[in-house]
Each structure stands twice: as C-alpha cells, then as structure tokens.
Design a protein around this motif. Structure first.
Motif, short mmCIF file in Angstrom:
data_model
loop_
_atom_site.label_atom_id
_atom_site.label_comp_id
_atom_site.label_asym_id
_atom_site.label_seq_id
_atom_site.Cartn_x
_atom_site.Cartn_y
_atom_site.Cartn_z
N SER A 106 -16.75 43.96 6.56
CA SER A 106 -16.48 44.01 8.00
C SER A 106 -17.68 44.59 8.74
CB SER A 106 -15.24 44.86 8.27
OG SER A 106 -14.99 44.95 9.66
N GLY A 107 -18.17 43.84 9.71
CA GLY A 107 -19.30 44.31 10.52
C GLY A 107 -20.66 43.98 9.94
N VAL A 132 -21.34 49.29 6.88
CA VAL A 132 -21.35 49.75 8.26
C VAL A 132 -20.85 51.20 8.33
CG1 VAL A 132 -20.41 49.39 10.57
CG2 VAL A 132 -21.04 47.42 9.15
N ARG A 133 -21.62 52.03 9.04
CA ARG A 133 -21.23 53.43 9.27
C ARG A 133 -22.01 53.94 10.48
NH1 ARG A 133 -25.44 56.54 7.54
NH2 ARG A 133 -26.69 55.82 5.74
N PRO A 134 -21.53 55.01 11.11
CA PRO A 134 -22.28 55.60 12.22
C PRO A 134 -23.63 56.16 11.72
CG PRO A 134 -20.03 56.37 12.25
CD PRO A 134 -20.23 55.67 10.93
N HIS A 140 -27.46 50.63 9.91
CA HIS A 140 -26.08 50.61 9.40
C HIS A 140 -25.08 50.21 10.47
CE1 HIS A 140 -26.37 51.86 5.22
NE2 HIS A 140 -27.33 52.73 5.58
N PRO A 141 -25.14 50.77 11.69
CA PRO A 141 -24.16 50.37 12.71
C PRO A 141 -24.21 48.87 13.04
CG PRO A 141 -25.22 52.41 13.36
CD PRO A 141 -25.97 51.89 12.16
N ASP A 142 -25.38 48.24 12.93
CA ASP A 142 -25.52 46.82 13.28
C ASP A 142 -25.26 45.88 12.10
OD1 ASP A 142 -26.11 47.64 15.81
OD2 ASP A 142 -28.25 47.10 15.74
N GLY A 143 -24.85 46.41 10.96
CA GLY A 143 -24.55 45.55 9.82
C GLY A 143 -25.77 45.01 9.10
N TYR A 213 -23.82 37.41 12.74
CA TYR A 213 -22.52 37.78 12.19
C TYR A 213 -21.77 36.53 11.72
CZ TYR A 213 -23.43 42.34 14.26
OH TYR A 213 -24.00 43.56 14.57
N PRO A 214 -21.01 36.68 10.67
CA PRO A 214 -20.30 35.51 10.11
C PRO A 214 -19.22 35.00 11.04
CG PRO A 214 -19.63 37.52 8.99
CD PRO A 214 -20.76 37.91 9.88
N THR A 215 -18.94 33.70 10.90
CA THR A 215 -17.86 33.07 11.68
C THR A 215 -16.59 32.93 10.86
OG1 THR A 215 -18.55 30.84 11.00
CG2 THR A 215 -19.59 31.75 12.99
N GLY A 216 -16.69 33.16 9.56
CA GLY A 216 -15.54 32.99 8.67
C GLY A 216 -15.58 31.72 7.86
#
Length: 222
Positions: A106-107, A132-134, A140-143, A213-216
C-alpha cells in the motif's frame, strides 16, 4: 444323241476374267499399302502423347528400382484425448509472474513493488521488508524506498546476505529503476559507490525512481 446333250462349259472372255480379278488385286494392293504405312509409322515422343491425352492422363517417371526408405506418418485424431504425461514431457511451463511478497505494498510505486517482490522471491530468508512510513525525507512517504531487514545482521551470514542483496539490485538497476542502496555504512548507486558514515547496519535501504502508483491491473514478472 437326241434332244438332251451335255451342256458345254462356256468359256469366259478374257475381259470378263480381268474384270473379276481386278477388285481382288486392288484390295490386296490397298491392304498391303496400308500395312506398310502402319509398319513404317514412327512412335510419337512421350511429350506428344501426353499432350494428346491431357488432361486425363499424366505421364510420370518410372519408380526407382531400389526400395524407398520407410516413411512413418502419424495422424493426430481431433477426438483423441491428450496424454497428460506426454504433454508434461514435451512442454515445461514456467510461471514468471511475481506474487506479492512480505512487503506491505500500500502506497508503494510500481518499481518499488517490483523490487520488493523480486527480493521476496529470490531471498526467502527475508521475512520483513518495510515500505511506506513517515520520514523527514520524501523517499519512504512517497513509496520510493524499502527497508530490507536482515536476520542477525552482525553475523557473517547476515553480512553476506546483505551484500548479496545489494549486488543483486545493482546488477538489475536498469530494470528496477534503482536510485541508490545503503548498507553497513556504504552508499551504492548504478554509477558506483562510496563508503563511510551512512549507517543502516541492520537493514538494506533501497530507493527507486518510482514509476508511478499502481492502478491494480499491473502484472509483475521476474
């Protein structure tokens, strides 16, 4: 001798005899001439015979005297059921798709996901990959970044495992879109590396260029 007397044989005139004999002579002459013409007629070449008989007759060369080698032809039946054992022997299907690994996706962006799945598939010793983490930096926040946690990272086996993971991602830097990797104080990029002061002694930090980012609907391949 009286009235009755033996009839004298009347001789035929030479002209009558000639007239009777002439047709037979003509017949023999004509027959003989016809016989001679047939006997003297030359055989026609095969090509001319073929033209006269075409298209109903085809002239083919004589078969060779030596026996031809055996020709085995196998006719597959459309109704025959496939033989699973034979199919398995002839065809080995390799699934190159990469399933989701241990990293939470996720992310994450698509190239980061590809790196995470590839590491999970190739290095089963890895049981924890952070994503992903702060953080004060955007990676990391942007994946765009992963933390590949190394079991027993200070042991020889742990150090060797971390080294292999760094070597693997750098060898595939173009396909993975690698920006950099950090491990045991070393900072590695596709253009080279440098040592000293970069930390990361318990995990390999990997940064990618993202790819969106993925679309699925994405399929990830080895």
């Amino acid at each position: 001798m009286g009235r009755h007397s033996v009839a004298k044989t009347r001789r035929k005139s030479p002209a009558a005899v000639a007239a009777a004999v002439a047709p037979a002579a003509v017949f023999l002459a004509v027959a003989g001439d016809a016989y001679q013409r047939v006997a003297r007629e030359e055989p026609k070449p095969v090509a001319e015979v073929a033209e006269e008989l075409a298209p109903n007759v085809e002239i083919v060369a004589a078969a060779p005297t030596a026996p031809a080698p055996a020709l085995v032809i196998s006719h597959a039946s459309s109704n025959a059921a496939p033989n699973p054992a034979m199919a398995a022997a002839r065809l080995r299907v390799v699934d190159r798709t990469l399933p989701a690994g241990v990293a939470p996706e996720s992310g994450l962006q698509v190239r980061t996901i590809l790196v995470a799945r590839s590491i999970s598939a190739l290095f089963p010793e890895i049981s924890n990959i952070g994503g992903v983490r702060p953080d004060s930096l955007r990676w990391h926040p942007d994946g765009l970044a992963l933390d590949v946690m190394i079991p027993d990272p200070s042991s020889d086996a742990g150090i060797e495992l971390g080294n292999r993971i760094v070597s693997y991602v750098m060898a595939n830097a173009t396909r993975f879109g690698i920006q950099d990797a950090i491990w045991r104080g070393g900072y590695y990029t596709p253009g080279g590396g440098r040592q000293g002061g970069y930390g990361h002694y318990d995990h390999v930090h990997i940064t990618t260029t993202g790819g969106g980012y993925p679309t699925g609907s994405e399929i990830y391949y080895r």
